[in-house]
Write a protein that holds these residues in place. Structure first.
Motif, PDB file in Angstrom:
ATOM      1  N   ILE A   1       5.967   3.778  -3.007  1.00 45.47           N
ATOM      2  CA  ILE A   1       5.865   3.301  -4.389  1.00 45.47           C
ATOM      3  C   ILE A   1       7.178   2.645  -4.792  1.00 45.47           C
ATOM      4  CG2 ILE A   1       4.182   5.059  -5.025  1.00 45.47           C
ATOM      5  CD1 ILE A   1       6.453   6.625  -6.344  1.00 45.47           C
ATOM      6  N   SER A   2       7.141   1.877  -5.868  1.00 49.80           N
ATOM      7  CA  SER A   2       8.349   1.223  -6.349  1.00 49.80           C
ATOM      8  C   SER A   2       9.177   2.190  -7.186  1.00 49.80           C
ATOM      9  CB  SER A   2       7.985  -0.001  -7.194  1.00 49.80           C
ATOM     10  OG  SER A   2       7.372   0.406  -8.409  1.00 49.80           O
ATOM     11  N   LEU A   3      10.444   1.849  -7.394  1.00 51.84           N
ATOM     12  CA  LEU A   3      11.309   2.657  -8.239  1.00 51.84           C
ATOM     13  C   LEU A   3      10.749   2.726  -9.658  1.00 51.84           C
ATOM     14  CD1 LEU A   3      14.016   4.137  -8.759  1.00 51.84           C
ATOM     15  CD2 LEU A   3      15.017   1.890  -9.243  1.00 51.84           C
ATOM     16  N   GLU A   4      10.240   1.591 -10.145  1.00 55.46           N
ATOM     17  CA  GLU A   4       9.678   1.555 -11.495  1.00 55.46           C
ATOM     18  C   GLU A   4       8.476   2.498 -11.621  1.00 55.46           C
ATOM     19  OE1 GLU A   4      11.927  -2.250 -10.917  1.00 55.46           O
ATOM     20  OE2 GLU A   4      10.545  -1.045  -9.727  1.00 55.46           O
ATOM     21  N   ASP A   5       7.612   2.542 -10.577  1.00 52.49           N
ATOM     22  CA  ASP A   5       6.445   3.435 -10.611  1.00 52.49           C
ATOM     23  C   ASP A   5       6.876   4.898 -10.641  1.00 52.49           C
ATOM     24  OD1 ASP A   5       4.751   1.301 -10.571  1.00 52.49           O
ATOM     25  OD2 ASP A   5       4.238   1.456  -8.449  1.00 52.49           O
ATOM     26  N   SER A   6       7.942   5.218  -9.906  1.00 54.12           N
ATOM     27  CA  SER A   6       8.387   6.608  -9.861  1.00 54.12           C
ATOM     28  C   SER A   6       8.928   7.070 -11.215  1.00 54.12           C
ATOM     29  CB  SER A   6       9.465   6.784  -8.786  1.00 54.12           C
ATOM     30  OG  SER A   6      10.693   6.195  -9.180  1.00 54.12           O
ATOM     31  N   ILE A   7       9.441   6.149 -11.992  1.00 58.06           N
ATOM     32  CA  ILE A   7      10.028   6.508 -13.284  1.00 58.06           C
ATOM     33  C   ILE A   7       8.985   6.509 -14.400  1.00 58.06           C
ATOM     34  CG2 ILE A   7      11.656   5.754 -15.071  1.00 58.06           C
ATOM     35  CD1 ILE A   7      13.451   4.757 -12.788  1.00 58.06           C
ATOM     36  N   SER A   8       8.172   5.451 -14.453  1.00 57.03           N
ATOM     37  CA  SER A   8       7.234   5.297 -15.571  1.00 57.03           C
ATOM     38  C   SER A   8       5.841   5.829 -15.264  1.00 57.03           C
ATOM     39  CB  SER A   8       7.132   3.814 -15.960  1.00 57.03           C
ATOM     40  OG  SER A   8       8.401   3.314 -16.329  1.00 57.03           O
ATOM     41  N   GLY A   9       5.531   6.085 -13.977  1.00 57.62           N
ATOM     42  CA  GLY A   9       4.187   6.514 -13.616  1.00 57.62           C
ATOM     43  C   GLY A   9       3.275   5.319 -13.401  1.00 57.62           C
ATOM     44  N   ALA A  10       2.235   5.507 -12.594  1.00 52.54           N
ATOM     45  CA  ALA A  10       1.302   4.415 -12.301  1.00 52.54           C
ATOM     46  C   ALA A  10       0.116   4.981 -11.532  1.00 52.54           C
ATOM     47  CB  ALA A  10       1.988   3.308 -11.496  1.00 52.54           C
ATOM     48  N   THR A  11      -0.848   4.131 -11.229  1.00 49.31           N
ATOM     49  CA  THR A  11      -1.967   4.480 -10.353  1.00 49.31           C
ATOM     50  C   THR A  11      -1.956   3.521  -9.185  1.00 49.31           C
ATOM     51  OG1 THR A  11      -3.319   5.320 -12.193  1.00 49.31           O
ATOM     52  CG2 THR A  11      -4.463   4.743 -10.164  1.00 49.31           C
ATOM     53  N   ARG A  12      -1.894   4.052  -7.982  1.00 47.21           N
ATOM     54  CA  ARG A  12      -1.849   3.219  -6.790  1.00 47.21           C
ATOM     55  C   ARG A  12      -2.943   3.654  -5.817  1.00 47.21           C
ATOM     56  NH1 ARG A  12       0.041   0.397  -9.665  1.00 47.21           N
ATOM     57  NH2 ARG A  12       2.211  -0.307  -9.902  1.00 47.21           N
ATOM     58  N   ARG A  13      -3.442   2.722  -5.026  1.00 47.02           N
ATOM     59  CA  ARG A  13      -4.551   2.981  -4.100  1.00 47.02           C
ATOM     60  C   ARG A  13      -4.016   3.185  -2.684  1.00 47.02           C
ATOM     61  NH1 ARG A  13     -10.148  -0.055  -4.769  1.00 47.02           N
ATOM     62  NH2 ARG A  13      -9.998   1.354  -6.555  1.00 47.02           N
ATOM     63  N   ILE A  14      -4.617   4.131  -1.976  1.00 47.64           N
ATOM     64  CA  ILE A  14      -4.231   4.415  -0.598  1.00 47.64           C
ATOM     65  C   ILE A  14      -5.477   4.435   0.276  1.00 47.64           C
ATOM     66  CG2 ILE A  14      -4.369   6.931  -0.915  1.00 47.64           C
ATOM     67  CD1 ILE A  14      -2.035   7.212   1.029  1.00 47.64           C
ATOM     68  N   GLN A  15      -5.356   3.955   1.518  1.00 46.28           N
ATOM     69  CA  GLN A  15      -6.487   3.940   2.447  1.00 46.28           C
ATOM     70  C   GLN A  15      -6.213   4.883   3.609  1.00 46.28           C
ATOM     71  OE1 GLN A  15      -7.526   0.100   4.040  1.00 46.28           O
ATOM     72  NE2 GLN A  15      -9.414   0.822   4.964  1.00 46.28           N
ATOM     73  N   PHE A  16      -7.194   5.718   3.932  1.00 42.69           N
ATOM     74  CA  PHE A  16      -7.055   6.663   5.032  1.00 42.69           C
ATOM     75  C   PHE A  16      -7.619   6.057   6.317  1.00 42.69           C
ATOM     76  CE2 PHE A  16      -7.005   9.321   1.242  1.00 42.69           C
ATOM     77  CZ  PHE A  16      -5.916  10.125   1.505  1.00 42.69           C
TER      78      PHE A  16
END
Length: 307
Positions: free
Chosen positions: A147-162
């Motif tokens: 994740i990006s630094l900005e996502d780690s600070i402000s929060g976000a929703t990210r998609r992951i593929q298994f």
């Protein structure tokens, strides 16, 4: 999972590990519930091929199955109590003493759960009948999400593929730390009659083109015009959450570090500061600045240190 795991995946008993993996991935993409919404047949088949790969994809489990030491569900096969492989299962209902259900002399008062609990784990009776309705939980799966630094600070929703083709949306909490693990309940491998395992997502904060991490603190180079450094003033400064105004003290030199409290990253649940290192920039083609510099030079060299 009833049946032959090799047939479930459509491979021969002599198939290599890579062939088994390729067969599973192909079927998983075709049968995944996201591609077959409401199709109970496809959903059941997906569970069976997942269980088959869980067994054949594990070198040790596969060897035990091929030797007849475990069945297609991973249950150990015991000899005795009626002879032959799987004799511990007994007749219908999991009775180890045969179809009639009568216990031999000397076994009348023995609790079967107590007798077989240690062998089959958690009070499970031979043949798959579970004491108290217990059934094994599916395995947990692990993955890493950058994740990006900005996502780690402000929060976000990210998609992951298994690896099985599934796509999951992961909610990144505000103030997430590098190395933090997020647990997604029930998103792991299917259980054999029991609940599915969990997905454990480890977060990795990517390097940033502007900010350098030092624990919870962030450092950056901040360009400052010569007149702001000499006279002082307010300048816009980039932070992970947007631009803020920072006061430059009069007479600031290049390399001076100014601290913005609470504008850094997170580590162990605590937020650090943003350290801005001033980098003085000179205007292009400034005749006035050239004259001023020449006059200062004519007065003699600047002595920053006294003897």
């Amino acid at each position: 999972m009833a049946g032959d795991p090799y047939k479930e995946l459509g491979v021969s008993r002599g198939a290599s590990a890579d062939e088994i993996k390729k067969a599973f991935r192909k079927l998983a993409k075709e049968l995944h519930p996201d591609k077959n919404p409401g199709n109970t047949v496809a959903d059941e088949r997906f569970k069976r091929i997942t269980a088959a790969f869980d067994l054949l994809g594990d070198k040790e489990k596969r060897a035990k199955f091929d030797r007849g030491e475990i069945d297609a569900d991973g249950r150990e096969q015991f000899r005795g109590f009626g002879g032959g492989a799987g004799g511990a299962r007994g007749g219908p209902g999991g009775n180890p003493f045969g179809q009639g259900g009568a216990r031999p002399q000397g076994f009348e008062n023995i609790d079967l759960d107590e007798l077989f609990g240690g062998m089959f784990g958690g009070g499970a009776r031979p043949g798959g009948a579970r004491a108290g309705g217990f059934a094994p939980k599916g395995q947990d799966i692990k993955a890493t999400l950058e994740i990006s630094l900005e996502d780690s600070i402000s929060g976000a929703t990210r998609r992951i593929q298994f690896s099985d083709g599934r796509m999951l949306d992961v909610a990144i909490p505000k103030g997430a730390s590098d190395g933090q693990t997020i647990r997604l309940k029930g998103q792991g491998a299917p259980g054999r009659g029991g609940p599915a395992g969990d997905a454990l997502i480890e977060l990795k904060v990517a390097k940033h083109p502007v900010f350098i991490r030092d624990g919870a603190d962030l450092t950056m180079d901040q360009p400052v015009a010569l007149y702001d450094a000499v006279l002082g003033g307010k300048v816009p400064v980039r932070t992970p959450e947007g631009t803020v105004s920072m006061t430059i003290p009069a007479g600031s030199s290049s390399g001076k570090v100014l601290r913005l409290k609470g504008r850094g990253a997170f580590a162990d649940g605590k937020r650090g500061d943003l350290l801005a290192r001033l980098m003085i920039t000179l205007p292009e083609d400034s005749a006035e600045l050239t004259k001023l510099a020449q006059a200062a030079r004519d007065k003699g060299p600047v002595r920053p240190f006294r003897d």
